[in-house]
Write a protein that holds these residues in place. Structure first.
Motif, PDB file in Angstrom:
ATOM      1  N   SER A  92      45.171  51.499  46.319  1.00 35.61           N
ATOM      2  CA  SER A  92      45.201  52.220  47.595  1.00 35.61           C
ATOM      3  C   SER A  92      44.449  51.472  48.690  1.00 35.61           C
ATOM      4  N   VAL A  93      43.606  50.525  48.323  1.00 32.94           N
ATOM      5  CA  VAL A  93      42.900  49.699  49.313  1.00 32.94           C
ATOM      6  C   VAL A  93      43.362  48.260  49.102  1.00 32.94           C
ATOM      7  N   TRP A  94      43.849  47.655  50.198  1.00 34.33           N
ATOM      8  CA  TRP A  94      44.527  46.358  50.085  1.00 34.33           C
ATOM      9  C   TRP A  94      43.573  45.200  50.280  1.00 34.33           C
ATOM     10  N   HIS A  95      42.560  45.224  49.423  1.00 34.73           N
ATOM     11  CA  HIS A  95      41.588  44.137  49.307  1.00 34.73           C
ATOM     12  C   HIS A  95      41.158  44.170  47.843  1.00 34.73           C
ATOM     13  N   LEU A  96      41.437  43.079  47.150  1.00 35.07           N
ATOM     14  CA  LEU A  96      41.182  42.997  45.701  1.00 35.07           C
ATOM     15  C   LEU A  96      39.815  43.580  45.318  1.00 35.07           C
ATOM     16  N   HIS A  97      39.776  44.360  44.265  1.00 31.88           N
ATOM     17  CA  HIS A  97      38.495  44.899  43.789  1.00 31.88           C
ATOM     18  C   HIS A  97      38.618  45.259  42.315  1.00 31.88           C
ATOM     19  N   LEU A  98      37.493  45.134  41.665  1.00 33.75           N
ATOM     20  CA  LEU A  98      37.371  45.473  40.253  1.00 33.75           C
ATOM     21  C   LEU A  98      36.600  46.783  40.174  1.00 33.75           C
ATOM     22  N   HIS A  99      37.154  47.761  39.424  1.00 35.33           N
ATOM     23  CA  HIS A  99      36.424  49.001  39.178  1.00 35.33           C
ATOM     24  C   HIS A  99      35.604  48.818  37.900  1.00 35.33           C
ATOM     25  N   LEU A 100      34.320  49.157  37.950  1.00 35.45           N
ATOM     26  CA  LEU A 100      33.480  49.226  36.754  1.00 35.45           C
ATOM     27  C   LEU A 100      33.183  50.708  36.524  1.00 35.45           C
ATOM     28  N   LEU A 101      33.717  51.220  35.401  1.00 38.37           N
ATOM     29  CA  LEU A 101      33.587  52.642  35.084  1.00 38.37           C
ATOM     30  C   LEU A 101      32.830  52.819  33.781  1.00 38.37           C
TER      31      LEU A 101
END
Ligand code: AMP
Length: 111
Positions: A92-101
């Motif tokens: 949904s956000v057009w800038h690469l990102h890694l989620h750490l959950l």
């Protein structure tokens, strides 16, 4: 650049920033999906995973190193890393990102 995560990285928009180095920032997700939900974001604007090139190899490794370091800092022995590429995959956000959950159990397959 008119990009939410670029603006957060430049501190033009406030966030709960928990890490910054020359290549990346990390901040807490505004709508956490787990007790720990951190976004690891490169300062370089890359729209999505599919746009990565071989020049980004070291950067990708760095994002994972930051994720590992933050998992240790958050005392997470089990955690999940998520990277959504494209709207159909949940991006949904057009800038690469890694989620750490982390901080809860996760099911498989993901929804
Ligand atoms: P994705 O759906 O993979 O593109 O992930 C985007 C994530 O950014 C979502 O989990 C949102 O909750 C999160 N998000 C959107 N706006 C903000 C913000 N201003 N600060 C922190 N996280 C945000």
């Amino acid at each position: 650049m008119n990009c939410l995560f670029c603006k957060i990285a430049r501190r033009e928009i406030p966030s709960e920033l928990i890490h910054e180095d020359t290549e990346a920032v990390a901040f807490r997700d505004i709508h956490p999906q787990a007790p720990t939900h951190i976004l690891i974001v490169p300062k370089k604007h890359i729209e999505k995973h599919a746009d990565l090139s071989t020049q980004d190899k070291a950067l990708l490794g760095h994002l994972h190193e930051v994720a590992r370091t933050l998992a240790v800092r958050e005392k997470l022995s089990d955690y999940r890393l998520v990277l959504n590429n494209g709207a159909g995959a949940g991006q949904s956000v057009w800038h690469l990102h890694l989620h750490l959950l982390g901080g809860r159990n996760f099911s498989w397959p993901p929804g």
